[in-house]
Write a protein that holds these residues in place. Structure first.
Motif, PDB file in Angstrom:
ATOM      1  N   PRO A 142       1.406  -1.319  -0.258  1.00 22.84           N
ATOM      2  CA  PRO A 142      -0.300   0.162   0.101  1.00 22.84           C
ATOM      3  C   PRO A 142       0.900   1.473  -0.021  1.00 22.84           C
ATOM      4  CG  PRO A 142      -0.181  -1.071   2.015  1.00 22.84           C
ATOM      5  CD  PRO A 142       0.603  -2.297   1.707  1.00 22.84           C
ATOM      6  N   LEU A 143       0.473   2.138  -0.834  1.00 20.00           N
ATOM      7  CA  LEU A 143       0.855   3.544  -1.009  1.00 20.00           C
ATOM      8  C   LEU A 143       1.349   4.462   0.658  1.00 20.00           C
ATOM      9  CD1 LEU A 143       2.699   5.922  -2.711  1.00 20.00           C
ATOM     10  CD2 LEU A 143       0.207   6.859  -2.594  1.00 20.00           C
ATOM     11  N   SER A 144       2.059   4.795   1.015  1.00 19.04           N
ATOM     12  CA  SER A 144       2.716   5.197   2.837  1.00 19.04           C
ATOM     13  C   SER A 144       2.981   7.298   2.183  1.00 19.04           C
ATOM     14  CB  SER A 144       3.590   4.675   2.916  1.00 19.04           C
ATOM     15  OG  SER A 144       3.905   5.761   4.164  1.00 19.04           O
ATOM     16  N   LEU A 145       1.562   7.228   2.818  1.00 23.06           N
ATOM     17  CA  LEU A 145       1.431   9.257   2.723  1.00 23.06           C
ATOM     18  C   LEU A 145       2.643   9.728   4.104  1.00 23.06           C
ATOM     19  CD1 LEU A 145      -1.849   9.320   1.645  1.00 23.06           C
ATOM     20  CD2 LEU A 145      -0.021   8.743   0.159  1.00 23.06           C
TER      21      LEU A 145
END
Length: 215
Positions: free
Chosen positions: A2-5
């Motif tokens: 998952p994309l980490s912000l």
């Protein structure tokens, strides 16, 4: 994965904002910053783009991006459909907030105040400065209302085009300008390590009072 912000961040080191050098009138500072943004920002960023926040009759906030079309001592002006979502919000609660963000300059400005409709002559003048296609679009679009599909919108535009073929396109009564008269402006200058500079101007008895806010 998952994309980490959480780790997306940048250091702001371009400039600072010192209250000792800031003007007493916030509109003077806004004018300077807007001019610098026009000289610095490049497409797709438009220096006069802003987020406009309104509140509906149930107290729920709504926010969208618009273009500022003028500003001065009388206020900040923008245009749109009076029957749209924002138009209905402003008819119920004539208060709004604007936010300008200029990433190239690492700056943000917040503006808050009461909103009223512009004089019809001013709305007429701006409307007729727009392209014919934009004027036709103002007639054709039932802004904020549901459409079955794109073809339905194009059909409405075709009908309007036939209606005004070969003649001037007048301003529809449901379309015009607004003016936000500011009671508060906050200027934000990004600084290193999130210790940003914030100068807050508030109008009291016709005079602007300035203070520094913690970041």
């Amino acid at each position: 994965m998952p994309l980490s912000l959480a780790n997306m961040r940048r250091q702001y080191t371009r400039d600072g904002l010192d209250e000792a050098q800031a003007p007493e009138n916030p509109l003077t500072l806004f004018s300077l910053w807007m001019q610098q943004a026009r000289e610095t920002e490049s497409p797709p960023v438009e220096a006069n783009s802003m987020a406009l926040a309104t509140v509906d009759e149930q107290g729920r906030p709504h926010c969208r991006i618009l273009l500022l079309k003028g500003f001065g001592e009388e206020g900040f002006s923008f245009f749109g459909n009076y029957d749209s979502g924002k138009g209905q919000d402003l008819a119920t609660h004539p208060w709004a907030a604007m936010t300008f963000f200029w990433p190239g300059l690492e700056r943000q400005v917040r503006v808050e105040g009461q909103v009223h409709k512009l004089d019809p002559t001013l709305s007429d003048a701006y409307f007729h400065s727009r392209s014919v296609a934009s004027r036709l679009g103002a007639w054709a679009s039932p802004q904020s209302r549901a459409l079955d599909n794109r073809a339905a919108l194009e059909a409405l535009l075709a009908q309007v085009g036939q209606r005004f073929a070969g003649q001037p396109v007048p301003r529809p009564e449901h379309w015009g300008g607004y003016c936000l008269r500011p009671e508060r402006l906050e200027f934000w200058q990004g600084r290193a390590d999130r210790l940003h500079d914030r100068l807050d101007y508030r109008l009291h008895d016709g005079l602007w009072q300035r203070s520094r806010l913690a970041p």
